[in-house]
Design an enzyme around this catalytic site. Sequence first.
Site, PDB file in Angstrom:
ATOM      1  CB  CYS A  85      -0.902   0.030   1.219  1.00 46.03           C
ATOM      2  SG  CYS A  85      -1.696  -1.541   1.542  1.00 46.03           S
ATOM      3  CG  HIS A 338      -6.450   0.885   0.080  1.00 46.57           C
ATOM      4  ND1 HIS A 338      -5.309   1.532  -0.334  1.00 46.57           N
ATOM      5  CD2 HIS A 338      -6.028  -0.125   0.898  1.00 46.57           C
ATOM      6  CE1 HIS A 338      -4.249   0.940   0.212  1.00 46.57           C
ATOM      7  NE2 HIS A 338      -4.646  -0.061   0.950  1.00 46.57           N
TER       8      HIS A 338
END
Lengths: 392, 392
Positions: A85, A338
Amino acid sequence: MRKVAVIGAGQTRFSGAQEKSLSELFAEAAFDALADANLQPRDVQALFVGNALGDFSEGQGMTPAFIADYIGAWNVPANRYDGACASASMAVRDAFLLVASGVYDIVIAGGVERAASLGTPLATRTFAMFSDSRYEFPAGMTFPGVFALLAHRYAARYGLPIEKLKEQMAQVSVQSYKHGMFNPKAHLRKSVTIPDVLKSFTVATPIQLHDCCPFSDGAAALIIASEDKARVLSPKPVFIAGAGQASSGPLASQGEYLPRLKAREMASKQAYAMAGVTPGDIDVCELHDCFSIASLIAAEGLGFFDYGKAGEAWMKGEADIGGKVAINPSGGLKSKGHPIGATGAAQVYEIVRQLRGEVESERQVPDAKIGLTDTLGGDGGTMVSMVFKRGW
Amino acid sequence: MRKVAVIGAGQTRFSGAQEKSLSELFAEAAFDALADANLQPRDVQALFVGNALGDFSEGQGMTPAFIADYIGAWNVPANRYDGACASASMAVRDAFLLVASGVYDIVIAGGVERAASLGTPLATRTFAMFSDSRYEFPAGMTFPGVFALLAHRYAARYGLPIEKLKEQMAQVSVQSYKHGMFNPKAHLRKSVTIPDVLKSFTVATPIQLHDCCPFSDGAAALIIASEDKARVLSPKPVFIAGAGQASSGPLASQGEYLPRLKAREMASKQAYAMAGVTPGDIDVCELHDCFSIASLIAAEGLGFFDYGKAGEAWMKGEADIGGKVAINPSGGLKSKGHPIGATGAAQVYEIVRQLRGEVESERQVPDAKIGLTDTLGGDGGTMVSMVFKRGW
């Protein structure tokens, strides 16, 4: 080292599964950013792209080489960043360092992912590769499980009844969704209440569905430039005043730091020190709220609130616009979405636009001067922090 | 920009499928390199690792975060490089740039792969992801096919009868295997003749089995240091005098350059210019011979021989030790082996040891002073060139 600024910012709308390729998605964000900076693709000297899952979502490795060609930044060095991420934040940090040192004058840095296109069950399983493949994944750990364990550890460590923690976590979600409602580029735009969160599907106790971010498709891109280029090209350059990065291994390597994350505390200290600021100086922060508990842990690790007290701060509005520090006015990972490899760049996109005073009035942090991004890769394996300052 | 040297070099034996994990393999090379530089893991300020296939060979993404922890380089920034076969060369180049600019003083850069552990059919299919997933892979292209097409294009472009080209390609293999026989870290150690190559299994006409490199498991690591550190720590620092990197999209984007590769010519020009040398100054070169035809194309693109004439040069020994330039005295990808994400670092390992005069006498290039590495990612998507100079 030269001063370095962000002079252009672009982002696609974050969404569920869609049909654009990685190159097409990134191009959309890149052309926005280039237009914002009054530049053409041929003006760019290097391309740094975060992309963690391209091999799985599209059967494409070495993605930036193809993206560079596709957008017309022909033959520039094109690097792919995989720090889960935190991929795009690594890309932005390296762009900052290499422009600061004079290697390049103008770099495009960002990220792209088609995480939703994988489908959530497959994405969750595939994405578990960013925990430790030797000790964590074989034990059945996926990320909801990791953060559920951290939530239990948090409650136990600070003597917080789990029902109270669940309410605090729910408030984190309520605040994020509230801001996301006013972000036209957010993936999930809806209004939720604390009872809505508490009665939503249980993903991994004590985490409910509305405590979790979605997997999204999307891209974000920034134009990173030296000060002299920035002064000529941009009426509102936003300077990267500090950046830090640290790693850790599996969660077990955090040792006594759990539920804190050691690498975050190291990365943010580096960024604060380089920028010459303290947590109290930060007006607006985009932090890594993949799960609500992650927000509490992050806000404490970044120095905004005492350990064990972040939940109370959220309940009192201290983490909101008008409070001590405005956290995730974009809607955060939870509402904005996300897209793994793009998330760090989208955080920077938001901070840049906040410092320029350009976001929707409902979620603009008044007179924001200093901003922070915090990005977590894996279960703390990679952490990147960056401090931004308004530069005009 | 400061001068930068390689002060430690380590490599595992390259091999077929073996049982060590990516972290264990990289650790073996890293500890060799650290010992060579008289350093401990805690002395390292950042870790840059090429790794293209870890998600597939081991279900591990963001590999360097776990490697940093495993080798005891705790909490340092740990970056993964994916530029297909050029991954580790990108890692070394970025380490060079960031040490040169004063961001770090000591970086460990290298690569690791368990490509053989994937099994060759799966590796070939998986690895095709590093060609273009939109236009090339769907047409059934895998890398043997790409280079077979380039070989036919080469023969047609330069009016070379295909049987003559096949003989020249066979000689490339014969020379590589000859040197690999004396490299104890090589994967395939055997002696072959031109008739052996020509009668070996046809992989993709005109490419025979012995024209192809294997998929290997292995790792290589370098300690990259600033000049002042290097002068203190190493009796034989090898300086990185120049580095270049360029990208291209799919093969079709090479346009009229086929069978030449445009990104290589750009990257090597950058490296030569930065180092202030010409192709004629290079004593020893490790170039990207994934297939024999790739050697011919590379040697021409790097400026060693006229276009269409590299095969003749190999037949006359001009590409061997004692000739115009000693190419692939390590055995190259063909004999030494090709652990995708580690290959670029292994090329640097060889050049460093050649310039130090430390390799086995049968394959030592006498009094080598200047060396070059050339690494190709995908079908030209990423190209990295680096020039090294003996520094004592």
